[in-house]
Design a protein around this motif. Structure first.
Motif, mmCIF file in Angstrom:
data_model
loop_
_atom_site.group_PDB
_atom_site.id
_atom_site.type_symbol
_atom_site.label_atom_id
_atom_site.label_comp_id
_atom_site.label_asym_id
_atom_site.label_seq_id
_atom_site.Cartn_x
_atom_site.Cartn_y
_atom_site.Cartn_z
ATOM 1 N N SER A 6 -7.498 0.038 13.034
ATOM 2 C CA SER A 6 -6.516 -0.673 13.013
ATOM 3 C C SER A 6 -5.099 -0.379 13.861
ATOM 4 O O SER A 6 -4.588 -0.778 14.516
ATOM 5 C CB SER A 6 -5.943 -1.237 11.665
ATOM 6 N N SER A 7 -4.944 1.224 13.546
ATOM 7 C CA SER A 7 -3.862 1.525 14.204
ATOM 8 C C SER A 7 -4.268 1.722 15.760
ATOM 9 O O SER A 7 -3.272 1.825 16.653
ATOM 10 C CB SER A 7 -3.836 3.068 13.743
ATOM 11 N N THR A 27 2.428 1.546 -2.193
ATOM 12 C CA THR A 27 1.000 2.052 -1.865
ATOM 13 C C THR A 27 0.508 2.793 -2.944
ATOM 14 O O THR A 27 -0.805 2.934 -3.447
ATOM 15 C CB THR A 27 0.896 2.437 -0.449
ATOM 16 N N LEU A 61 -5.557 -4.290 9.454
ATOM 17 C CA LEU A 61 -5.698 -3.748 8.219
ATOM 18 C C LEU A 61 -5.890 -5.042 7.241
ATOM 19 O O LEU A 61 -7.018 -4.741 6.306
ATOM 20 C CB LEU A 61 -4.220 -2.965 7.608
ATOM 21 N N ARG A 86 2.791 -2.943 15.907
ATOM 22 C CA ARG A 86 2.566 -3.128 14.574
ATOM 23 C C ARG A 86 2.186 -4.624 14.319
ATOM 24 O O ARG A 86 1.375 -4.758 13.245
ATOM 25 C CB ARG A 86 4.204 -3.312 13.956
ATOM 26 N N VAL A 99 6.811 0.873 3.626
ATOM 27 C CA VAL A 99 5.362 1.535 3.726
ATOM 28 C C VAL A 99 5.136 2.675 2.959
ATOM 29 O O VAL A 99 4.188 3.193 2.455
ATOM 30 C CB VAL A 99 5.112 1.895 5.269
ATOM 31 N N THR A 114 -1.228 -4.481 11.813
ATOM 32 C CA THR A 114 -1.236 -5.260 10.395
ATOM 33 C C THR A 114 -2.307 -6.173 10.138
ATOM 34 O O THR A 114 -2.974 -6.281 9.221
ATOM 35 C CB THR A 114 0.065 -5.998 10.253
ATOM 36 N N ARG A 143 -3.492 -1.719 2.898
ATOM 37 C CA ARG A 143 -3.437 -0.227 2.987
ATOM 38 C C ARG A 143 -3.950 0.504 1.965
ATOM 39 O O ARG A 143 -4.665 1.548 1.767
ATOM 40 C CB ARG A 143 -2.185 0.312 3.522
ATOM 41 N N ARG A 157 1.469 -5.011 5.163
ATOM 42 C CA ARG A 157 0.332 -3.946 5.375
ATOM 43 C C ARG A 157 0.320 -3.033 3.990
ATOM 44 O O ARG A 157 -0.631 -2.456 3.775
ATOM 45 C CB ARG A 157 0.942 -2.866 6.364
#
Length: 496
Positions: free
Chosen positions: A153-154, A69, A193, A186, A64, A190, A138, A134
């Protein structure tokens, strides 16, 4: 297509403030779930899961936050081949690392003579592929400044995971309720997202698709591996000397600090990288934006951190029960690290935006080396002593972060002081007022009413002190609010 720097700053501010509003929902759910689970379960259960998570938390550090990302976000243009190549590489890495952790789980559990830790860890290894899934969605959403989708999403993950955990805890599942909470949360985050990003992996994998990663990701991974060493070191240190229950108390302090960080730092922090990316060609404007950002960020972080420290003595036993009272000093020290963490988060985002992942790696390695040295040299045998070392380290590392920020952007220590110190002064006035009230008129009041009165008095004191000590902060808050109101329509239609 590059955006006008002013418009990009407005998008970043809008994303940060929108993120705060949605994060309030998310963290409200998480707090409610945490309170219920903490009352149904005990510190030892939380400690066992925390020790199991020392093997699986590497998914967050390595995947992550491992630079994948950030590398996609900082590119000026991104094609399908970049997304596909990163996705399949990260997924492969996640499966390989999860396999290695599965082999090592038994040896990790043997450190604490608790085989159940290995059983818990094996289930939690599913967090690795979920983290990989993710990564690209993301990055796509951050490039769009679509922090709304990330927050939603969170939120979905927090609600679903909380429901699963509470249901199992009421059913007598014990420590497995915490495992279900992690996995379900999670999984739904996921899925959210992936759905919001609207991207599906293809097979346009090539060496060219990984261009730009070679000089960036290895350094970012090094920084995250250093953080994992941090994470692992402190939990093993506490667990081997004080047992699983002490790890549970430490975990509570970390979780509550995480809640504060999610509310106070992350919404603005996640906007630093894309906004600095847009402004890096205009350093004077970038420095001005950094000053505004630090002013706004610390105007919230300083009073919230100090205020939380002042009310923790009443809040923890009222919310979680008397069994959690030994965690109070740990919670207070963790909260006091929040202002330093906020400033360091801004620097790390700026370093990544300028492609200086090596600088971030060196800072992380220095931080980990400092922690290891202090744990070895100082005669610490308790969780409270270990947390005191963590707090000291935060403020020892802060000048190094500010020095690197100056080298990269020209944002000086004096400018940082003008942004931060007035807010800190107002927060200290608030603290003095609350302490005076707690030791005089509130001394014999019941804990619940003392808690409520402390919050009200603190808010009023800060509201009075801020315009006097930090008039520039008040002006920036008003300007930010006007910008959000007047530019909301334009921001919604922006195509990043």
């Amino acid at each position: 297509m590059p955006q006008d720097p002013v418009f990009s700053l407005q998008l970043a501010m809008r994303g940060a403030f929108w993120g705060v509003s949605k994060t309030l929902v998310n963290q409200g759910v998480r707090i409610a779930v945490f309170i219920v689970l903490a009352r149904l379960l005990g510190p030892a259960d939380f400690g066992l899961v925390a020790l199991a998570l020392t093997l699986t938390i590497l998914a967050d550090f390595l995947i992550v936050e491992g630079g994948w990302t950030q590398a996609l976000v900082r590119r000026d243009t991104v094609a399908q081949t970049h997304y596909d190549s990163v996705f399949w590489l990260v997924l492969s890495v996640s499966v390989l690392v999860a396999g290695g952790m599965a082999i090592g789980a038994r040896y990790h559990a043997a450190l604490f003579d608790t085989p159940q830790i290995a059983q818990l860890a094996l289930w939690l290894l599913a967090l690795y592929p979920l983290a990989a899934l993710r990564t690209v969605p993301r990055a796509i959403l951050i490039r769009r400044f679509d922090f709304r989708a990330i927050a939603l999403s969170s939120n979905a993950g927090a609600i679903a995971g909380g429901m699963a955990g509470i249901a199992l805890a009421f059913g007598g599942a014990g420590v497995w309720a915490l495992v279900a909470n992690q996995l379900v949360s999670r999984l739904f985050m996921t899925a959210g997202l992936v759905w919001h990003a609207g991207w599906r992996p293809g097979f346009q994998v090539s060496r060219a698709g990984l261009s730009g990663l070679r000089d960036f990701v290895p350094n970012a991974l090094l920084a995250q591996l250093s953080k994992f060493a941090d994470f692992y070191m402190i939990r093993v240190f506490i667990g081997s000397r004080a047992g699983a229950e002490a790890v549970g108390h430490y975990t509570l302090s970390v979780d509550l600090r995480g809640l504060l960080r999610s509310l106070l730092i992350n919404p603005a922090g996640q906007a630093v990288l894309p906004s600095v990316r847009e402004l890096r060609g205009d350093l004077p404007r970038l420095r001005n934006a950094l000053g505004i950002g630090l002013t706004l960020l610390t105007s919230v972080a300083c009073p919230a951190a100090i205020g939380f420290c002042l009310v923790a003595g009443d809040l923890v036993p009222l919310a979680l029960g008397a069994q959690w009272m030994p965690a109070i000093p740990l919670v207070q020290m963790m909260a006091l690290a929040i202002p330093a963490m906020a400033i360091m988060r801004v620097n790390m985002g700026a370093q990544y935006a300028f492609g200086k992942a090596g600088t971030v790696a060196r800072l992380a390695l220095t931080s980990t080396a400092l922690l290891g040295t202090l744990l070895v040299v100082l005669p610490v045998t308790t969780a409270a002593g270990a947390v005191a070392i963590l707090l000291c380290r935060s403020y020892v590392m802060l000048p190094l972060h500010l020095r690197q920020l100056r080298r990269t952007t020209g944002f000086t220590l004096q400018a940082a002081g003008r942004s931060v110190l007035p807010n800190l002064l107002a927060a200290l006035v608030m603290a003095a007022t609350v302490l005076l009230a707690q030791y005089t008129i509130l001394a014999d009041v019941l804990p619940l009413w003392r808690l409520i009165a402390s919050v009200v008095i603190g808010a009023a004191a800060f509201g009075v002190a801020l315009p006097i000590a930090a008039p520039a902060t008040v002006r920036e808050i008003r300007a930010a609010w006007r910008s959000l109101r007047h530019k909301s329509t334009a921001a919604q239609s922006g195509d990043i």
